[in-house]
Design a protein around this motif. Structure first.
Motif, mmCIF file in Angstrom:
data_model
loop_
_atom_site.group_PDB
_atom_site.id
_atom_site.type_symbol
_atom_site.label_atom_id
_atom_site.label_comp_id
_atom_site.label_asym_id
_atom_site.label_seq_id
_atom_site.Cartn_x
_atom_site.Cartn_y
_atom_site.Cartn_z
ATOM 1 N N GLY A 2 -2.569 18.804 43.791
ATOM 2 C CA GLY A 2 -2.326 19.705 42.648
ATOM 3 C C GLY A 2 -1.803 21.050 43.150
ATOM 4 O O GLY A 2 -0.912 21.656 42.543
ATOM 5 N N CYS A 3 -2.360 21.517 44.265
ATOM 6 C CA CYS A 3 -1.873 22.775 44.866
ATOM 7 C C CYS A 3 -0.407 22.620 45.274
ATOM 8 O O CYS A 3 0.396 23.548 45.110
ATOM 9 C CB CYS A 3 -2.708 23.138 46.096
ATOM 10 S SG CYS A 3 -4.472 23.324 45.788
ATOM 11 N N GLU B 199 -9.404 22.101 34.270
ATOM 12 C CA GLU B 199 -9.118 23.542 34.410
ATOM 13 C C GLU B 199 -8.326 24.060 33.207
ATOM 14 O O GLU B 199 -8.629 25.143 32.667
ATOM 15 C CB GLU B 199 -8.331 23.783 35.708
ATOM 16 C CG GLU B 199 -9.172 23.548 36.963
ATOM 17 C CD GLU B 199 -8.342 23.256 38.220
ATOM 18 O OE1 GLU B 199 -8.953 23.200 39.304
ATOM 19 O OE2 GLU B 199 -7.115 23.061 38.128
ATOM 20 N N VAL C 261 -7.629 27.221 40.376
ATOM 21 C CA VAL C 261 -8.459 26.216 41.054
ATOM 22 C C VAL C 261 -9.947 26.404 40.701
ATOM 23 O O VAL C 261 -10.502 27.485 40.858
ATOM 24 C CB VAL C 261 -8.273 26.307 42.581
ATOM 25 C CG1 VAL C 261 -9.162 25.283 43.299
ATOM 26 C CG2 VAL C 261 -6.812 26.077 42.957
ATOM 27 N N ASP D 41 -2.255 28.819 39.721
ATOM 28 C CA ASP D 41 -3.005 27.571 39.861
ATOM 29 C C ASP D 41 -4.483 27.948 39.836
ATOM 30 O O ASP D 41 -5.031 28.442 40.825
ATOM 31 C CB ASP D 41 -2.635 26.873 41.175
ATOM 32 C CG ASP D 41 -3.329 25.507 41.302
ATOM 33 O OD1 ASP D 41 -4.328 25.269 40.597
ATOM 34 O OD2 ASP D 41 -2.868 24.685 42.115
HETATM 35 MG MG MG Z 1 -5.643 22.005 41.497
#
Ligand code: MG
Ligand code: ATP
Ligand code: TZE
Length: 277
Positions: free
Chosen positions: A202-203, A132, A102, A100
């Motif tokens: 999202g995490c 991202e 970030v 992920d």
């Molecule tokens: Mg995220």
């Protein structure tokens, strides 16, 4: 790998049951903002979380794990060392690795960390927001801190390009989610706007994808069914008592815990997934 991934309630129920039966150990190196939520999301899907992230121990734990999640939200030197060490150890034993990325693209430090991780570690899944993923695909993107801002009409193509260059299944999250493998791309329509009103959703999708990757044989099915299940849980959370974003975030955790194979079997999510290429 099956030719086409089924998106029926029964197929989703089978995937949920497989995660529960496998009960994979899911190691997560993540940021301090979302650590507790990620551990609970993992447990609620039927996997076992362990947040071992010290540079010395992280690669040892990765060798015991069913899947690992490398969330780059925390840029301390020791965390970055641990991300590399755990990723390499997992690759050595074919343990699935989820990235992920970030805030990818925001600062020189984050650019360097993501570039070196992509060079040194092979990822099975990469999940990030539209900005991202667009940045990692080498295109112009606008990421403000950890938030995707700007318009991303080409995100499907960016996700596919990143999948081709890395060999990972790429999940680009937003209003609709894109799930891209090397030879096919899907759009997933599940979720609720409330997911964008709580930090770390999202995490939590990353933790979900790690749990499904640890439980299922096929990586693309794991990413597609994990993304779908998470979005549907996010929708169902809006049926629970709402007093604002904080109660929604608790309701989201409860909704994931309540999303059993039996619940999935009663759903018909076929129109939520569209194969686009
Ligand atoms: Mg995220
Ligand atoms: N407007 C929306 N409608 C439906 N679902 C949404 C919406 N916005 C985000 N989501 C869902 O919320 C989840 C998180 O996506 P998002 O792109 O906001 O992640 P993120 O920016 O990485 O979040 P964070 O950094 O806070 O963890 C995904 O499951 C996505 O599908
Ligand atoms: C807000 C925030 N800052 C670093 S990580 C994180 C959690 C959401 O990605």
């Amino acid at each position: 790998m099956t030719d086409e991934i089924e998106a029926t309630g029964e197929a989703l129920a089978r995937s949920l049951a497989e995660v529960r039966e496998a009960e994979p150990l899911v190691q997560q190196l993540t940021n301090e903002v979302t650590k507790n939520d990620l551990a609970n999301v993992t447990l609620s899907w039927g996997a076992l979380p362990v947040m071992a992230d010290a540079p010395g121990e992280a690669p040892e734990m990765a060798e015991l794990a069913g899947a690992i999640l490398l969330n780059t939200g925390r840029m301390t030197e020791s965390n970055v060392d641990a991300l590399h060490a755990a990723g390499k150890a997992a690759n050595g034993l074919d343990v699935p690795v989820v990235l992920d990325p970030v805030g990818a693209g925001t600062t020189p430090t984050r650019k360097e960390v993501h570039t070196s991780l992509l060079e040194e570690v092979e990822f099975d899944v990469i999940n990030g927001n539209y900005g991202e993923i667009t940045h990692l695909a080498g295109e112009e993107a606008d990421v403000k801190g950890v938030e995707s801002v700007g318009e991303y009409e080409e995100v499907t193509g960016s996700a596919r390009a990143l999948a081709e260059t890395t060999g990972a299944v790429v999940v680009a999250s937003g209003v609709e989610d894109v799930v891209a493998g090397s030879d096919r791309v899907y759009r997933v329509r599940a979720g609720d706007e409330m997911l964008s009103k709580v930090v770390g959703t999202g995490c939590m999708l990353g933790a979900t994808l790690a749990a499904f990757s640890g439980g299922l044989e096929d990586g693309l099915s794991a990413a597609l069914h994990g993304t779908l299940a998470y979005g549907l849980a996010g929708e169902h959370a809006t049926d629970l008592e709402y007093n604002g974003p904080a109660s929604y975030s608790v309701n989201l955790l409860d909704s994931i815990a309540g999303f059993t194979p039996g619940v999935a079997e009663e759903l018909d999510p076929t129109d939520r997934i569209e194969r686009v290429t």
